[in-house]
Design an enzyme around this catalytic site. Structure first.
Site, PDB file in Angstrom:
ATOM      1  N   ASP A 236       0.827  -1.210   0.000  1.00 21.27           N
ATOM      2  CA  ASP A 236       0.000   0.000   0.000  1.00 21.27           C
ATOM      3  C   ASP A 236       0.858   1.256   0.000  1.00 21.27           C
ATOM      4  O   ASP A 236       2.029   1.228   0.372  1.00 21.27           O
ATOM      5  CB  ASP A 236      -0.942   0.012   1.214  1.00 21.27           C
ATOM      6  CG  ASP A 236      -0.187   0.026   2.544  1.00 21.27           C
ATOM      7  OD1 ASP A 236       0.652  -0.871   2.756  1.00 21.27           O
ATOM      8  OD2 ASP A 236      -0.420   0.942   3.361  1.00 21.27           O
TER       9      ASP A 236
ATOM     10  N   GLU B  98      -0.094  -1.033   5.711  1.00 26.71           N
ATOM     11  CA  GLU B  98       0.946  -0.637   6.657  1.00 26.71           C
ATOM     12  C   GLU B  98       0.821   0.835   6.998  1.00 26.71           C
ATOM     13  O   GLU B  98       1.076   1.247   8.140  1.00 26.71           O
ATOM     14  CB  GLU B  98       2.324  -0.926   6.046  1.00 26.71           C
ATOM     15  CG  GLU B  98       3.503  -0.727   6.996  1.00 26.71           C
ATOM     16  CD  GLU B  98       4.056   0.691   7.015  1.00 26.71           C
ATOM     17  OE1 GLU B  98       4.893   0.994   7.873  1.00 26.71           O
ATOM     18  OE2 GLU B  98       3.644   1.512   6.161  1.00 26.71           O
TER      19      GLU B  98
END
Length: 376
Positions: free
Chosen positions: A73, A135
């Site tokens: 991400d 994350e």
């Protein structure tokens, strides 16, 4: 046909895998790529249902090996200052621009580019690729991946988390926790404050408690390996109210704490939560919502993994960095962990994020060197 590290990064940047959104497209592409080289791949869907971690193994899974850990991400890229489409890789000189080039699709690209050589080495110790989701929302995906490791491989010898560190290994970072406070009052005309309940005024007690605790933390305890050398606390956002002449019926505040090694991040927020609880006991509609947390990383200078990384990089690991990562989660699971990845953290989370072609090449060589070590 072999893809270069730049070609792989081009594909990865093209997936707008913004934190908190579905990531099936990037997961599917990485899975197909890895399976093309014989890697054993597991797609591990998280509890959200529309996001997944990916875990792959090259070599014998029943033998202890090493994990290359990265997150798929990226933070949003809505800043108007971008010089080009943030989700289209742009090469200018030796700079590769795009959201996630440094944080941290560059590391993932380097790992994937090394796979053909790793697959051809017939390594005796496995190299695992552990790619997580969300994350950037406080390490939401990695705990689910780490919990599945015992069923996927022998306990790893170590985990290398590829956050941007200029390819210098790092042994420690602070732990973090974050929470949201929501207070609901009742609206009305500001000329009659006696007929409403001002949510912002009530939140002032929470804000004051946070500021007081932040100040207290500056007096220690201290750990000189960090900058700053003490744990910290801050209110990052606060919002409420509709107009100057309306009693605000809602106020929300987000607060985080970052703890030096040996200090519980959640404990740093207890004085703030106690204030919220006290408001609630007085009849105020006050709510505390946990947002995210991850533990500190503290790897000993004489740890086996620190020695491995010194050999691979040619430099002694740094003591600590100020930012956080998933490394502490691996260490909490009993796996030695360290940070080492290409790029500079100072380029992350801003317009025209970039990584150097030389940094990608150096990271790929480091990972291939790890493969040679596992084949020895």
């Amino acid at each position: 046909m072999l893809m270069t590290v730049i070609e792989i990064l081009d594909r990865l940047i093209g997936f707008p895998s913004v934190v908190g959104t579905p990531n099936d497209a990037i997961v599917g592409w990485i899975k197909d790529y890895l399976e093309g080289y014989g890697a054993r791949v597991s797609v591990l869907t998280g509890p959200e249902g529309d996001r997944a971690n990916l875990f792959a193994t090259i070599g014998p899974a029943t033998v202890p090996g090493y994990v290359l850990s990265g997150h798929m991400d990226v933070v949003p890229a809505k800043e108007p200052e971008w010089s080009s489409d943030p989700f289209t890789l742009r090469l200018a000189g030796d700079r590769l621009y795009g959201r996630g080039t440094t944080d941290m699709k560059g590391f993932i690209a380097a790992a994937l580019a090394a796979v053909p050589k790793l697959a051809g080495m017939r390594i005796g110790r496995p190299i695992h690729l552990a790619f997580s989701y969300d994350e950037e929302a406080g390490c939401q995906g990695a705990p689910h991946l780490i919990a599945r490791l015992p069923g996927l491989c022998a306990k790893p010898l170590g985990a290398i988390i590829g956050e941007p560190s200029s390819l210098r290994a790092v042994r420690a970072h602070k732990g973090k926790t974050a929470a949201r406070v929501t207070i609901r009052g009742s609206a009305g005309h500001s000329s009659r404050p006696d007929l409403g309940r001002n949510a912002i005024h009530a939140m002032a007690e929470v804000l004051n408690a946070a500021v007081a605790e932040a100040e207290r933390l500056t007096h220690g305890p201290f750990d000189p390996t960090f900058e700053p050398a003490y744990s910290s606390l801050q209110v990052g956002t606060i919002a409420g109210g509709q107009a100057i002449n309306i009693i605000p019926d809602h106020c929300a505040l987000e607060v985080e704490a970052r703890a030096i090694a040996g200090v519980d991040p959640a404990g740093l927020l207890r004085p703030v939560k106690a204030t919220v609880d006290a408001l609630h006991s007085r009849g105020v509609d006050a709510e505390w919502t946990h947002m995210s947390a991850y533990p500190a990383l503290s790897l000993a200078s004489d740890a086996s993994l620190a020695g491995v990384m010194a050999e691979l990089t040619g430099q002694a690991p740094l003591a600590a960095v100020s930012y956080g990562s998933e490394a502490g989660l691996y260490q909490a699971a009993g796996i030695e962990a360290i940070i080492c990845g290409p790029g500079d953290i100072g380029r992350a989370h801003k317009p025209d994020e970039f990584i150097l072609t030389s940094e990608l090449a150096a990271c790929q060589r480091m990972i291939e060197a790890l493969g040679h070590r596992c084949a020895a």
